[in-house]
Design a protein around this motif. Structure first.
Motif, short mmCIF file in Angstrom:
data_model
loop_
_atom_site.label_atom_id
_atom_site.label_comp_id
_atom_site.label_asym_id
_atom_site.label_seq_id
_atom_site.Cartn_x
_atom_site.Cartn_y
_atom_site.Cartn_z
N ALA A 275 3.94 0.89 -16.02
CA ALA A 275 4.16 2.30 -15.13
C ALA A 275 6.01 2.11 -16.39
N ALA A 276 6.66 1.06 -16.20
CA ALA A 276 7.77 1.20 -17.67
C ALA A 276 7.84 2.06 -18.40
N LYS A 277 6.21 2.31 -18.65
CA LYS A 277 5.63 2.59 -20.40
C LYS A 277 5.74 4.43 -20.16
N LYS A 278 5.22 4.71 -19.00
CA LYS A 278 4.96 5.85 -18.71
C LYS A 278 6.35 6.32 -18.25
N LEU A 279 7.30 5.70 -17.91
CA LEU A 279 8.40 6.62 -17.56
C LEU A 279 10.05 5.94 -17.94
N SER B 207 8.20 10.93 -14.56
CA SER B 207 7.58 10.52 -12.58
C SER B 207 6.95 9.91 -13.07
N VAL B 208 6.34 8.28 -12.06
CA VAL B 208 5.46 7.96 -11.74
C VAL B 208 4.99 7.84 -10.81
N ASP B 209 3.76 7.53 -9.95
CA ASP B 209 3.32 7.35 -8.85
C ASP B 209 2.81 5.80 -8.87
N VAL B 210 3.34 4.54 -8.52
CA VAL B 210 3.27 2.94 -8.33
C VAL B 210 2.96 3.03 -6.32
N VAL B 211 1.98 1.40 -6.46
CA VAL B 211 1.65 1.11 -5.42
C VAL B 211 2.35 -0.36 -4.85
N VAL B 212 3.09 -0.40 -4.13
CA VAL B 212 3.90 -1.38 -3.21
C VAL B 212 1.96 -2.57 -3.15
N ASN B 213 2.59 -3.69 -4.04
CA ASN B 213 2.03 -4.95 -4.13
C ASN B 213 2.14 -6.32 -3.87
N ASP B 214 3.61 -6.26 -3.58
CA ASP B 214 3.94 -7.47 -4.16
C ASP B 214 5.86 -7.62 -3.42
N GLY C 177 1.08 -0.77 0.33
CA GLY C 177 0.09 -0.29 -0.22
C GLY C 177 0.68 1.17 0.30
N THR C 178 1.84 0.43 0.06
CA THR C 178 3.32 2.45 0.12
C THR C 178 2.77 2.52 -1.01
N VAL C 179 3.07 4.26 -1.13
CA VAL C 179 3.17 4.80 -2.74
C VAL C 179 5.09 5.35 -3.04
N VAL C 180 5.20 5.15 -3.88
CA VAL C 180 6.79 4.88 -4.27
C VAL C 180 6.35 5.56 -5.76
N THR C 181 6.82 7.09 -5.61
CA THR C 181 7.19 8.18 -6.59
C THR C 181 9.07 7.09 -7.38
N VAL C 182 8.78 7.22 -8.55
CA VAL C 182 9.57 6.28 -9.39
C VAL C 182 10.50 7.78 -10.47
N THR C 183 11.71 8.12 -10.27
CA THR C 183 11.81 8.88 -10.91
C THR C 183 12.77 8.30 -12.14
N ASN C 184 12.72 7.92 -13.49
CA ASN C 184 14.00 7.92 -14.44
C ASN C 184 14.78 8.76 -14.20
N LEU C 185 16.22 8.64 -13.97
CA LEU C 185 16.87 9.38 -14.35
C LEU C 185 17.54 10.40 -15.35
#
Length: 120
Positions: free
Chosen positions: A97-101, A74-81, A61-69
């Motif tokens: 998410a990979a496509k958005k990044l 950037s995209v916000d993802v939810v941890v579920n695994d 349920g943690t929301v993580v912002t992932v930014t392609n350096l």
């Protein structure tokens, strides 16, 4: 200047960001197509079109912002695994998410992850 503009940090009385946001830099990868519809560790089914992720220790349920350096996207993802199960990677993200990044079909990318540590 911060690259992760989507981080929702709290401000204290002085208007400063609190120290609740933690960032880490490393390599991200994404789920293979064969995982579509399989159950994740949290019990939900993996769906490539959703913005989800696997992380070794962050609570579900943690929301993580992932930014392609490489491109600043950037995209916000939810941890579920849980995963990735190799120390080379810091996070596995969904296909969407990979496509958005901008690194889908490239396999991996150097990223920065940011998440709120309050309640973690």
């Amino acid at each position: 200047m911060f690259l992760f503009l989507k981080v929702h940090a709290q401000e204290d009385e002085t208007g400063q960001q609190s120290a609740d946001v933690r960032t880490k830099t490393g390599i991200a990868t994404y789920y293979a197509k064969k995982f579509e519809g399989r159950k994740t560790t949290s019990g939900t089914k993996y769906r490539a079109h959703k913005l989800t992720a696997a992380h070794r220790s962050l609570p579900f349920g943690t929301v993580v912002t992932v930014t392609n350096l490489k491109n600043g996207k950037s995209v916000d993802v939810v941890v579920n695994d849980r995963g990735p199960f190799t120390k080379k990677y810091i996070i596995d993200i969904s296909e969407s998410a990979a496509k958005k990044l901008g690194f889908y079909k490239k396999g991996e990318s150097k990223v920065e992850i940011a998440y709120n540590t309050s309640g973690v």
